[in-house]
Design a protein around this motif. Structure first.
Motif, PDB file in Angstrom:
ATOM      1  N   GLN A 412     -35.830 114.454 -35.683  1.00  0.00           N
ATOM      2  CA  GLN A 412     -36.610 115.677 -35.867  1.00  0.00           C
ATOM      3  C   GLN A 412     -36.781 116.026 -37.341  1.00  0.00           C
ATOM      4  O   GLN A 412     -37.836 116.531 -37.761  1.00  0.00           O
ATOM      5  N   ILE A 413     -35.754 115.741 -38.134  1.00  0.00           N
ATOM      6  CA  ILE A 413     -35.854 116.006 -39.573  1.00  0.00           C
ATOM      7  C   ILE A 413     -36.914 115.100 -40.193  1.00  0.00           C
ATOM      8  O   ILE A 413     -37.733 115.543 -41.014  1.00  0.00           O
ATOM      9  N   LYS A 414     -36.914 113.825 -39.789  1.00  0.00           N
ATOM     10  CA  LYS A 414     -37.906 112.892 -40.321  1.00  0.00           C
ATOM     11  C   LYS A 414     -39.314 113.292 -39.889  1.00  0.00           C
ATOM     12  O   LYS A 414     -40.263 113.215 -40.675  1.00  0.00           O
ATOM     13  N   LEU A 415     -39.446 113.725 -38.618  1.00  0.00           N
ATOM     14  CA  LEU A 415     -40.758 114.159 -38.146  1.00  0.00           C
ATOM     15  C   LEU A 415     -41.228 115.385 -38.918  1.00  0.00           C
ATOM     16  O   LEU A 415     -42.418 115.505 -39.258  1.00  0.00           O
ATOM     17  N   ALA A 416     -40.297 116.299 -39.183  1.00  0.00           N
ATOM     18  CA  ALA A 416     -40.652 117.500 -39.948  1.00  0.00           C
ATOM     19  C   ALA A 416     -41.092 117.142 -41.359  1.00  0.00           C
ATOM     20  O   ALA A 416     -42.042 117.719 -41.899  1.00  0.00           O
ATOM     21  N   GLU A 417     -40.413 116.149 -41.967  1.00  0.00           N
ATOM     22  CA  GLU A 417     -40.780 115.726 -43.311  1.00  0.00           C
ATOM     23  C   GLU A 417     -42.159 115.070 -43.310  1.00  0.00           C
ATOM     24  O   GLU A 417     -42.982 115.303 -44.207  1.00  0.00           O
ATOM     25  N   ALA A 418     -42.409 114.244 -42.270  1.00  0.00           N
ATOM     26  CA  ALA A 418     -43.725 113.613 -42.178  1.00  0.00           C
ATOM     27  C   ALA A 418     -44.819 114.657 -41.996  1.00  0.00           C
ATOM     28  O   ALA A 418     -45.905 114.555 -42.583  1.00  0.00           O
ATOM     29  N   GLN A 419     -44.530 115.675 -41.183  1.00  0.00           N
ATOM     30  CA  GLN A 419     -45.503 116.754 -40.988  1.00  0.00           C
ATOM     31  C   GLN A 419     -45.747 117.513 -42.281  1.00  0.00           C
ATOM     32  O   GLN A 419     -46.881 117.891 -42.596  1.00  0.00           O
ATOM     33  N   ARG A 420     -44.662 117.715 -43.055  1.00  0.00           N
ATOM     34  CA  ARG A 420     -44.806 118.415 -44.337  1.00  0.00           C
ATOM     35  C   ARG A 420     -45.715 117.624 -45.280  1.00  0.00           C
ATOM     36  O   ARG A 420     -46.592 118.193 -45.953  1.00  0.00           O
ATOM     37  N   THR A 423     -49.248 117.946 -44.159  1.00  0.00           N
ATOM     38  CA  THR A 423     -49.745 119.272 -44.529  1.00  0.00           C
ATOM     39  C   THR A 423     -50.118 119.327 -46.006  1.00  0.00           C
ATOM     40  O   THR A 423     -51.136 119.911 -46.387  1.00  0.00           O
ATOM     41  N   GLU A 424     -49.288 118.688 -46.844  1.00  0.00           N
ATOM     42  CA  GLU A 424     -49.581 118.667 -48.271  1.00  0.00           C
ATOM     43  C   GLU A 424     -50.883 117.918 -48.548  1.00  0.00           C
ATOM     44  O   GLU A 424     -51.681 118.333 -49.396  1.00  0.00           O
ATOM     45  N   ARG A 425     -51.071 116.794 -47.826  1.00  0.00           N
ATOM     46  CA  ARG A 425     -52.313 116.034 -48.028  1.00  0.00           C
ATOM     47  C   ARG A 425     -53.533 116.843 -47.593  1.00  0.00           C
ATOM     48  O   ARG A 425     -54.567 116.854 -48.273  1.00  0.00           O
ATOM     49  N   VAL A 426     -53.413 117.528 -46.455  1.00  0.00           N
ATOM     50  CA  VAL A 426     -54.524 118.363 -45.973  1.00  0.00           C
ATOM     51  C   VAL A 426     -54.817 119.476 -46.968  1.00  0.00           C
ATOM     52  O   VAL A 426     -55.977 119.780 -47.270  1.00  0.00           O
TER      53      VAL A 426
END
Length: 675
Positions: A412-420, A423-426
């Motif tokens: 879940q931490i890795k998924l959250a980091e990937a989502q972050r 989000t930064e790219r968007v």
């Protein structure tokens, strides 16, 4: 030896905020108020380090920009202090450069959060770090408990002298529990005291054959002997089981005691004490009871190995029930324990793995690869499994025991980091699309590389402001059909925009027949004065060519005037909540707008400040720009007399003269003019 079980009365996580800003401290405290945290604050780095050493917080929220010792130095200091190095640190700062993030990571920070941030994200990251810290502490405590019991058993098996064994055991146990006084009373078969071994802080060991009758009949030792059960005295001033003798030199407020019994009789009593009330808890009692069994085994030598094995089985059961994946091996890296979580994850049973070398078990290959790095010290790394899940695996060598491997699910931490990151790219794409309206492609790349959201930030910068105004545009709109008028205006703006972008100017406004352009904003341009003036000259030269073509095509006579001023401006999103645009405001903007009103077709008017800057930094441009006239004017809306410089193009078009381009402008009061 460090205390195995910390004496933390509050079960709420303790959060230390280190920030020199009382406002930031209060804001963080308010944001965390609903999350059941105990908040303490420090106003500077040194105070924060002292509080961390004194209070042992569960997590530190650390600012960077502080007087004296900055946040990076504080972080390094804490991580280099073995007593507080395990405390997780989240850096919260307005510094957003990648270099600052890297400095934070290199200093030892666990997280780096940039203001402004989402409170929920901060709390989630705090919860994750607190849970990881709690898990590490539990594992460390269990490992130290196992090590303590192992040390006791080693002493029992390697030393023959009973008194030496007792002194070593009570010294180790007293230090492990944080007690200040410890003693063992040995009993004979009839229950009479034979020896009393007393250890105090900073005092020589005392061994005596005499024990007060009052202690054995009315005191805590007598109670333990009669009830044969371990117990805690939370406050000796309230509990009547504690007897104070006339020659007592120790200030005791809490105590813990364990009867040392075999299957047939009571062989002794172990008592530990501390000067603070309510110091001992059930965790201390469990550990003291375990040590008591070892002491009993030392007294009854025949019971030695059975007791050690029993305690190890109990600790193995605790590890087996853990939700974390746990694997233990001996020093030869042969499996000794595979808990239920490990069995489920790797699809192998303890029965199949026991006593096998971990490198010989294919299912455990991802874990076995870590052992080469953990021969002398703890090693941690991430393991990616085939089902797109991730584990944080830690292999820790335990002297004379083997290796303890603990794995925690961090999917879940890795998924959250990937989502972050997504989000930064968007967000970067959003900023890029928005900035395309204002900035040239070349300058846009530089802005994005600075990782600055110009729309969210507000700043005060020095700028060169250029206004370009299309003269006689009213006649254009009135005389020409709409399509032709709009096409001509678009052709004008396209041509001017191309020149502006070539010189990396920023277009702040494009309304009707006027352009507002800035240089040295939003990024610094050391040659901004050169860029601004060259843009103005190039615009005038190209416009004169285009104006002739437009006149032939449409019969409309157009002109272009330009004004330039320099000075401090404020940058930011300006407008109503429903309609905002990126703008610069300030005196330099107002003056430049007044100057363009004075400019005739083909002319560039600059303020004295701009002219002086050109003389100093780009005098060659002045010589090439043609005729210059110095005039003094009172601009509309001001009472000040301005000295201005009017640059007149040396070559004008052959069709109607400059006078024909005169259009209706706001009145200006000319005080003095000179050629």
């Amino acid at each position: 030896m460090r205390t195995i079980i910390p004496n933390r009365q509050s079960k709420r996580p303790r959060i230390l905020i280190i920030d020199d800003s009382k406002i930031n401290q209060g804001l963080l405290a308010n944001q965390l108020a609903k999350s059941s945290f105990d908040i303490i604050s420090a106003d500077n780095g040194l105070q924060g380090i002292e509080l961390a050493q004194q209070t042992q917080p569960d997590l530190i929220l650390l600012d960077v920009l502080m007087p004296g010792m900055d946040g990076f130095e504080v972080c390094r200091h804490i991580k280099n202090d073995p007593d507080i190095s395990d405390i997780p640190i989240i850096i919260i700062t307005s510094l957003s450069d990648v270099s600052h993030r890297m400095r934070g990571i290199e200093a030892g920070a666990n997280e780096f959060i940039v203001r402004p941030y989402h409170v929920n994200e901060l709390i989630v990251r705090m919860d994750v770090l607190l849970q990881l810290k709690l898990t590490r502490e539990k594992l460390a405590s269990e490992r130290q408990m196992l090590q303590l019991l192992y040390d006791v058993s080693q002493v029992i098996t390697t030393q023959i002298d009973l008194k030496s064994v007792m002194i070593h055991i009570i010294t180790t146990t007293k230090a492990a529990l944080g007690a200040t006084v410890g003693n063992i009373i040995l009993l004979d078969d009839s229950g009479n005291p034979t020896h009393k071994i007393l250890l105090r802080e900073d005092a020589a060991n005392r061994i005596s054959r005499q024990v007060s009758d009052e202690v054995m009949s009315q005191g805590f030792a007598g109670w333990l002997m009669r009830n044969r059960t371990a117990s805690i005295i939370s406050d000796t001033q309230i509990d009547r089981r504690w007897v104070i003798l006339s020659d007592d030199k120790d200030a005791v407020r809490s105590a813990i005691g364990v009867p040392l019994t075999t299957s047939t009789r009571l062989v002794g009593i172990l008592i530990l004490a501390h000067p603070e009330p309510d110091f001992f808890r059930n965790e201390h009692l469990e550990l003291t009871t375990a040590v008591g069994r070892q002491v009993t085994s030392a007294i009854q030598n025949a019971y030695l190995f059975a007791q050690v094995d029993d305690e190890r089985r109990k600790l193995s059961a605790i590890l087996a029930q853990s939700s974390d994946v746990i694997i233990t091996t001996n020093e030869k890296e042969q499996i000794t324990l595979l808990n239920q979580s490990a069995e489920r994850l790797f699809g192998i049973t303890l029965e199949d793995a026991i006593n096998r070398n971990i490198h010989a078990i294919d299912e455990l290959a991802p874990v076995a690869n870590l052992f080469a790095h953990a021969q002398t010290k703890k090693y941690s790394d991430e393991i990616e499994l085939g089902d797109e899940s991730y584990l944080l695996a830690t292999v820790a060598p335990i002297a004379n025991v083997g290796y303890l491997t603990v794995m925690q699910d961090i999917t879940q931490i890795k998924l959250a980091e990937a989502q972050r990151l997504r989000t930064e790219r968007v967000e970067k794409e959003r900023i890029k699309r928005a900035l395309n309206r204002y900035i040239s492609p070349a300058l846009l790349d530089d802005v994005l590389a600075e990782n600055v959201d110009v729309f969210s930030s507000r700043s005060r910068q020095f700028a060169f402001v250029l206004f370009a105004d299309l003269r006689n545009s009213t006649e254009l709109v009135v005389k020409l059909p709409p399509d032709q008028a709009i096409n001509l205006l678009n052709e004008f703006f396209d041509a001017m925009t191309t020149i502006i972008y070539e010189h990396e100017g920023t277009i702040f406004d494009l309304i009707g027949d006027e352009l507002e352009i800035g240089f040295n904003v939003p990024l610094s341009q050391p040659d901004a004065i050169h860029r601004a003036f060259m843009t103005a000259v190039a615009m005038q030269q190209l416009f004169q060519e285009l104006a002739g073509d437009w006149h032939e095509q449409s019969g409309v006579t157009l002109g272009l005037g330009i004004g330039i001023e320099m000075g401090e401006v404020v940058l930011g999103n300006v407008g109503a909540r429903s309609r905002m645009h990126y703008a610069m405001v300030g005196r330099a903007v107002n003056v430049a707008h007044r100057l363009v009103d004075l400019a005739e077709n083909g002319q560039i008017i600059v303020s004295k400040a701009v002219y002086d800057a050109l003389q100093e930094e780009a005098s060659d441009l002045i010589e090439q720009a043609g005729l210059v006239r110095n005039e003094r004017h009172t601009l509309k809306g001001t009472n000040e007399i301005f000295s201005i410089y009017r640059f007149v193009q040396p070559v004008l078009p052959s069709f109607p003269t400059e006078a024909a381009f005169a259009v209706s402008r706001p009145d200006v009061d000319t005080v003095e003019g000179s050629a």
